[in-house]
Design a protein around this motif. Sequence first.
Motif, PDB file in Angstrom:
ATOM      1  N   ILE A   1      23.922 -38.233  -8.536  1.00 54.95           N
ATOM      2  CA  ILE A   1      24.680 -37.861  -9.736  1.00 54.95           C
ATOM      3  C   ILE A   1      24.006 -38.496 -10.941  1.00 54.95           C
ATOM      4  N   GLY A   2      23.487 -37.671 -11.821  1.00 54.20           N
ATOM      5  CA  GLY A   2      22.831 -38.169 -13.025  1.00 54.20           C
ATOM      6  C   GLY A   2      21.326 -38.005 -12.952  1.00 54.20           C
ATOM      7  N   ALA A   3      20.746 -37.396 -14.001  1.00 54.41           N
ATOM      8  CA  ALA A   3      19.303 -37.162 -14.038  1.00 54.41           C
ATOM      9  C   ALA A   3      18.665 -37.843 -15.232  1.00 54.41           C
ATOM     10  N   GLY A   4      19.054 -39.105 -15.454  1.00 54.40           N
ATOM     11  CA  GLY A   4      18.287 -39.948 -16.362  1.00 54.40           C
ATOM     12  C   GLY A   4      17.105 -40.523 -15.581  1.00 54.40           C
TER      13      GLY A   4
ATOM     14  N   ALA B   1      18.205 -36.316 -18.750  1.00 51.12           N
ATOM     15  CA  ALA B   1      17.508 -37.234 -19.672  1.00 51.12           C
ATOM     16  C   ALA B   1      17.957 -37.093 -21.116  1.00 51.12           C
ATOM     17  N   SER B   2      19.261 -36.889 -21.331  1.00 47.33           N
ATOM     18  CA  SER B   2      19.746 -36.716 -22.698  1.00 47.33           C
ATOM     19  C   SER B   2      20.466 -37.941 -23.239  1.00 47.33           C
ATOM     20  N   GLY B   3      20.668 -38.956 -22.421  1.00 48.39           N
ATOM     21  CA  GLY B   3      21.388 -40.145 -22.872  1.00 48.39           C
ATOM     22  C   GLY B   3      20.435 -41.265 -23.246  1.00 48.39           C
ATOM     23  N   ALA B   4      20.592 -42.409 -22.573  1.00 51.08           N
ATOM     24  CA  ALA B   4      19.741 -43.566 -22.878  1.00 51.08           C
ATOM     25  C   ALA B   4      18.272 -43.259 -22.628  1.00 51.08           C
ATOM     26  N   SER B   5      17.974 -42.394 -21.655  1.00 54.28           N
ATOM     27  CA  SER B   5      16.580 -42.055 -21.366  1.00 54.28           C
ATOM     28  C   SER B   5      15.925 -41.321 -22.527  1.00 54.28           C
ATOM     29  N   HIS B   6      16.716 -40.644 -23.325  1.00 53.56           N
ATOM     30  CA  HIS B   6      16.159 -39.954 -24.502  1.00 53.56           C
ATOM     31  C   HIS B   6      15.914 -40.927 -25.652  1.00 53.56           C
ATOM     32  N   ALA B   7      16.773 -41.931 -25.786  1.00 47.80           N
ATOM     33  CA  ALA B   7      16.720 -42.800 -26.963  1.00 47.80           C
ATOM     34  C   ALA B   7      15.875 -44.050 -26.764  1.00 47.80           C
TER      35      ALA B   7
ATOM     36  N   LEU C   1      27.066 -44.206 -18.501  1.00 50.67           N
ATOM     37  CA  LEU C   1      28.381 -44.459 -19.080  1.00 50.67           C
ATOM     38  C   LEU C   1      29.455 -43.508 -18.578  1.00 50.67           C
ATOM     39  N   LEU C   2      29.054 -42.373 -17.991  1.00 49.49           N
ATOM     40  CA  LEU C   2      30.046 -41.440 -17.462  1.00 49.49           C
ATOM     41  C   LEU C   2      30.542 -41.844 -16.073  1.00 49.49           C
ATOM     42  N   SER C   3      29.852 -42.770 -15.429  1.00 47.32           N
ATOM     43  CA  SER C   3      30.209 -43.115 -14.057  1.00 47.32           C
ATOM     44  C   SER C   3      31.628 -43.675 -13.911  1.00 47.32           C
TER      45      SER C   3
END
Length: 494
Positions: free
Chosen positions: A8-11, A36-42, A246-248
């Motif tokens: 679950i999650g593709a960061g 990769a739209s959360g912390a992995s993007h920033a 953070l969604l976990s």
Amino acid sequence: MAKHVIVIGAGVVGLACAWRLRRRGHRVTLLDPSPASGASHAAAGMLAAVSEYYFEEESLLALSLPASRLYPQIIAELARRTGGPTGFRDIPTIVATADSADRERLEHLGDQQRSIGLTVTALTPSKAREMESFFSPRISGAFLAEDDRQVNPRVLAGAYLSDLEADEGCDVRPLAAAELLWRDGAVVGVRAAAVPGAEVFTHRFDERAVDTDEMTGDAPSWSSEDLPAGDSIDIAADLVVVANGLLSPTLAGLPEGLEWPIRPVYGDVIRLRTPEHLRPLLTRTVRGLVHGRSVYIVPREDGTIVIGATEREDGRDAVLGGRSAATAARRPGPGARGRGARTRGGHGTSPLRHPRQRADPGADRPRAHRRYRHLSPRHPAQRADRRGRRRSRGRHRRRRRMACLRPLALVEAGGFGMKVIINGEATQVDADTVAALVSQRTGRALAPDGTPADGGRLGLAVALNDEVVLRRNWHATPLTEGATIEIVTATQGG
């Protein structure tokens, strides 16, 4: 024995888990509507186990340092499979300090790092400037962390995802996990569904090439086509890996009483492109300690640089600290302005100081003034001439200092300042926390507990919007536009 594993999650974390599971022969289903739209993007992507170490973090270091040393091996394996870029750079970090208080704090930390076996090399300011001409002549000290590295998380995520999408043993599905499914006391699958109103993520896995000289946002781009609405589906699995950040904690079906050790920490970064004729602006990652505040500058292979200087836990995901990052980044080096970056040497580093030499480096330097050559040093005419020359040099220095401040004036015109009221007087500050404000007004670096880093007494109390802020909370207390701040200095008397 091969198993079916849902990730679950593709960061970066989820992608790395899925990719390694496939290397070991397991079948993988990867769930994420926006990879990769959360912390992995920033994130800037510093693998800084050494330079980011702080006191009493040995348990974290026991994990981060071996992981950092494994990166080259993992990256080499990924590069062989994809044949494309991975974003990894095996370059060290230089940590520089702005003033004597920062240097003393860094030296103390360096002694601690060496005592536990970390490789840290002290550098003189001149040696640091020899290694990176970007540094200002005003830095007070530096050290080299040779075991640090960096990776561009966007490029790394793109490499992982492209390999997984081409792998028949991995099913990448744009669905959001909603609930863990249990049977006989064990997790046996995941209930997933399209999020109503959500959009398909179409992120380019690199630094965005923005063809403009204006400052722009760098949020992920989205398509206008909604995901198809439908009922949730149950996906059975032998194992489930929860890696959606953070969604976990919002995932239904988590074990009762579980205290999820996760909290949101926000930061603001600025990405700049360096003009072709100035590349490479930096050859190593640079971290700085500027009047107690940390700043980092990360050079990318494509000539862009990433600048960051803020960290906050106020729950606001808006960009708040652009001016703080830009201002702090100017202290250890010339920084950036206008259409890109300033010249690498920075003000005061050029050997060509005489006007005729600047116009023509091959010209002979004019001879010294000889008008009063034969007069006694005490002769009034010679003393007057010397006073005049000193005044002229002073005016020239003031003009040069004002020239250095012009880029900051441009940044202020862009609206990055924060207006607050301090002791009844409206003022504009570039601090984003109470600790940063106190450090700026006192000129002293502060330890994490709010006490002076030099070990002395501060003698201050701070109230924010009529509420006293405890010293130990100064670093975690953000400032907001229009805030009312009272700074009281303790005095002795009868």
